[in-house]
Design an enzyme around this catalytic site. Sequence first.
Site, PDB file in Angstrom:
ATOM      1  CG  ASP A   1       2.993   1.473   9.524  1.00 38.27           C
ATOM      2  OD1 ASP A   1       2.501   2.312  10.303  1.00 38.27           O
ATOM      3  OD2 ASP A   1       3.296   1.745   8.343  1.00 38.27           O
TER       4      ASP A   1
ATOM      5  CE  LYS B   1      -1.800   1.574   4.061  1.00 38.69           C
ATOM      6  NZ  LYS B   1      -1.489   2.988   4.362  1.00 38.69           N
ATOM      7  CG  ASN B   2       2.149   2.815   3.549  1.00 38.03           C
ATOM      8  OD1 ASN B   2       1.016   3.164   3.228  1.00 38.03           O
ATOM      9  ND2 ASN B   2       2.498   2.586   4.812  1.00 38.03           N
TER      10      ASN B   2
ATOM     11  NE  ARG C   1      -7.372   4.355   5.414  1.00 41.63           N
ATOM     12  CZ  ARG C   1      -6.906   5.472   5.928  1.00 41.63           C
ATOM     13  NH1 ARG C   1      -7.309   5.866   7.108  1.00 41.63           N
ATOM     14  NH2 ARG C   1      -6.031   6.196   5.290  1.00 41.63           N
TER      15      ARG C   1
ATOM     16  NE  ARG D   1       0.064  10.290   9.989  1.00 40.74           N
ATOM     17  CZ  ARG D   1      -0.366   9.298   9.233  1.00 40.74           C
ATOM     18  NH1 ARG D   1      -1.533   8.755   9.458  1.00 40.74           N
ATOM     19  NH2 ARG D   1       0.365   8.826   8.250  1.00 40.74           N
TER      20      ARG D   1
ATOM     21  CB  CYS E   1      -4.509  11.513  11.472  1.00 43.29           C
ATOM     22  SG  CYS E   1      -4.091   9.794  11.433  1.00 43.29           S
TER      23      CYS E   1
HETATM   24  N1  EPU Z   1       5.789  14.943  10.733  1.00 42.91           N
HETATM   25  C1  EPU Z   1       5.736  16.291  10.968  1.00 42.91           C
HETATM   26  N2  EPU Z   1       5.674  17.151   9.888  1.00 42.91           N
HETATM   27  C2  EPU Z   1       5.638  16.709   8.601  1.00 42.91           C
HETATM   28  C3  EPU Z   1       5.709  15.319   8.372  1.00 42.91           C
HETATM   29  C4  EPU Z   1       5.792  14.456   9.455  1.00 42.91           C
HETATM   30  O1  EPU Z   1       5.731  16.734  12.112  1.00 42.91           O
HETATM   31  O2  EPU Z   1       5.568  17.534   7.681  1.00 42.91           O
HETATM   32  C5  EPU Z   1       5.892  13.992  11.870  1.00 42.91           C
HETATM   33  C6  EPU Z   1       4.646  13.114  12.002  1.00 42.91           C
HETATM   34  O3  EPU Z   1       3.617  13.762  12.708  1.00 42.91           O
HETATM   35  C7  EPU Z   1       5.208  11.898  12.708  1.00 42.91           C
HETATM   36  C8  EPU Z   1       6.617  11.785  12.146  1.00 42.91           C
HETATM   37  O4  EPU Z   1       6.927  13.079  11.610  1.00 42.91           O
HETATM   38  O5  EPU Z   1       5.261  12.130  14.082  1.00 42.91           O
HETATM   39  C9  EPU Z   1       6.808  10.755  11.054  1.00 42.91           C
HETATM   40  O6  EPU Z   1       5.738  10.832  10.131  1.00 42.91           O
HETATM   41  P1  EPU Z   1       5.897  10.469   8.588  1.00 42.91           P
HETATM   42  O7  EPU Z   1       5.768  11.722   7.787  1.00 42.91           O
HETATM   43  O8  EPU Z   1       7.099   9.642   8.365  1.00 42.91           O
HETATM   44  O9  EPU Z   1       4.589   9.588   8.331  1.00 42.91           O
HETATM   45  P2  EPU Z   1       3.758   9.569   7.007  1.00 42.91           P
HETATM   46  O10 EPU Z   1       4.661   9.773   5.863  1.00 42.91           O
HETATM   47  O11 EPU Z   1       2.566  10.465   7.136  1.00 42.91           O
HETATM   48  C10 EPU Z   1       4.024   7.032   6.448  1.00 42.91           C
HETATM   49  C11 EPU Z   1       3.102   5.862   6.261  1.00 42.91           C
HETATM   50  C12 EPU Z   1       2.503   5.481   7.595  1.00 42.91           C
HETATM   51  C13 EPU Z   1       3.650   5.105   8.542  1.00 42.91           C
HETATM   52  C14 EPU Z   1       4.624   6.283   8.656  1.00 42.91           C
HETATM   53  C15 EPU Z   1       5.845   5.973   9.505  1.00 42.91           C
HETATM   54  C16 EPU Z   1       2.306   6.176   4.002  1.00 42.91           C
HETATM   55  C17 EPU Z   1       1.195   6.508   3.074  1.00 42.91           C
HETATM   56  N3  EPU Z   1       2.060   6.238   5.310  1.00 42.91           N
HETATM   57  O12 EPU Z   1       3.232   8.087   6.990  1.00 42.91           O
HETATM   58  O13 EPU Z   1       1.699   4.330   7.376  1.00 42.91           O
HETATM   59  O14 EPU Z   1       3.144   4.786   9.808  1.00 42.91           O
HETATM   60  O15 EPU Z   1       5.071   6.678   7.351  1.00 42.91           O
HETATM   61  O16 EPU Z   1       6.528   4.895   8.994  1.00 42.91           O
HETATM   62  O17 EPU Z   1       3.390   5.831   3.564  1.00 42.91           O
HETATM   63  C18 EPU Z   1      -0.045   2.810   7.841  1.00 42.91           C
HETATM   64  O18 EPU Z   1       0.229   2.230   6.772  1.00 42.91           O
HETATM   65  O19 EPU Z   1      -0.813   2.314   8.702  1.00 42.91           O
HETATM   66  C19 EPU Z   1       0.562   4.114   8.117  1.00 42.91           C
HETATM   67  C20 EPU Z   1       0.069   4.946   9.029  1.00 42.91           C
END
Ligand code: EPU
Length: 415
Positions: free
Chosen positions: A304, A22-23, A396, A121, A116
């Site tokens: 995850d 998915k990701n 999802r 996030r 969320c």
């Molecule tokens: N963060 C910020 N600002 C930003 C971006 C991130 O503060 O602009 C913080 C987030 O709030 C969090 C941390 O940085 O505390 C890491 O978040 P990250 O951006 O890495 O998460 P994401 O990219 O939104 C992806 C996966 C998630 C997975 C996380 C961590 C996708 C579509 N989603 O989310 O997957 O948990 O990386 O590995 O790739 C899931 O599949 O269940 C899922 C939630």
Amino acid sequence: MKKLKINGNKKLIGEVRISGSKNAALPIIAAALLTPDDVILHNVPDLSDVRTMLKLLEGMGVKVVKDGATICINASQITNTKAPYELVKTMRASILTLCPLVARFGHAEVSLPGGCAIGARPVDQHIKGLQQFGASVTVEKGYVNANAIKLFGTTISTDMITVTGTENLMMAATLADGITVINNAAREPEIEDLAKFLKSLGADIQGEGTSSIRIKGVKALHGTEYTVQPDRIEAGTFLVSGVLTQGNVTIRKCNPNHLKSVLEKLSEAGAQLKIGDDWINISIQNRPTPVSISTAPYPDFPTDMQAQFMILNCISDGTSYITENIFENRFMHIPELRRLGANIQIENNTAIITGVPQLIGAPVMSTDLRASAALVLGGLAAEGETIIDRIYHLDRGYENIEIKLRSLGADVLRI
Ligand code: EPU
């Protein structure tokens, strides 16, 4: 609303094929906006998040033709560059359309994802990074509005490691003028898959999989045919199901290299592992040994898989500690696991779990994707009937989960 009914406490035995990730699929589908040519993707999982991403693109005028796990995407005739709130609010990964839209069309209007269930996030790093390419970005009336006549290569160091943030900035860099270096980049396998995909479109990328990615912008990207990598979290979830039920499970079409931290912990829990090029067999003779875990960006233990290891610890022979370091509110499965008889205390971002010999089935409620995976696992381990409500969360991220579990001998019904 659909529910899952599980009659648990049965050993899971057999083989299961792991679906596409998915990701990895979500950013790759968004990246199809970068080219006017056909993009043909194989091994795309049939999940509600993937359907949402495709709907988002179709709303912009993109043509999508689906044939099972193969999807053909053509973004030659875009009618608008808007990602509306109605779709973005159902899937945060919609923010991944921001940078490809600006890079190819010079503008984008993408709804802010908002809060969320698992944490605040924010997307500040996506916005700040895009500004560094020279785009003008404002946030008004709940929308991120971005404009740029041209993007210029730059050096970006994100304030924290962000997976989709790194992906968005990589996509911007592919069509920017000059060289971009992204420091403090995420190293997840999904980043490498996106880089491989972008290279197949003609992008010039080095260093993916390390914390410094270097991208030399090109004038235009062309079409491709590409196969999405296997889902390491689905793989990990099925491995835990084998251990929890003291069964014998083989997962096929997976990438064991992406699962090192998870396999180490399963082995520490007492599981026997046999590992091939694209398969893993798992079994266990006794109750699992408790394993303590602390989540962190790849290559460390993935957030995850946190909820799934929590349920494993719930039936282990002793006490363990699970610390969640990525998201501030990712313990919502705990009150539901307690309904199955689990003994879990929370101290700040650490859960203290004392294993019990047997969980007992109960009605429970899903709160987010991985929490619902933990509830399914809990239901499989528990004696008697577990009814899981709100399984749209599960849909999802897990393709045909009840069909796959039934093929392993589980008594699971969608009702
Ligand atoms: N963060 C910020 N600002 C930003 C971006 C991130 O503060 O602009 C913080 C987030 O709030 C969090 C941390 O940085 O505390 C890491 O978040 P990250 O951006 O890495 O998460 P994401 O990219 O939104 C992806 C996966 C998630 C997975 C996380 C961590 C996708 C579509 N989603 O989310 O997957 O948990 O990386 O590995 O790739 C899931 O599949 O269940 C899922 C939630």
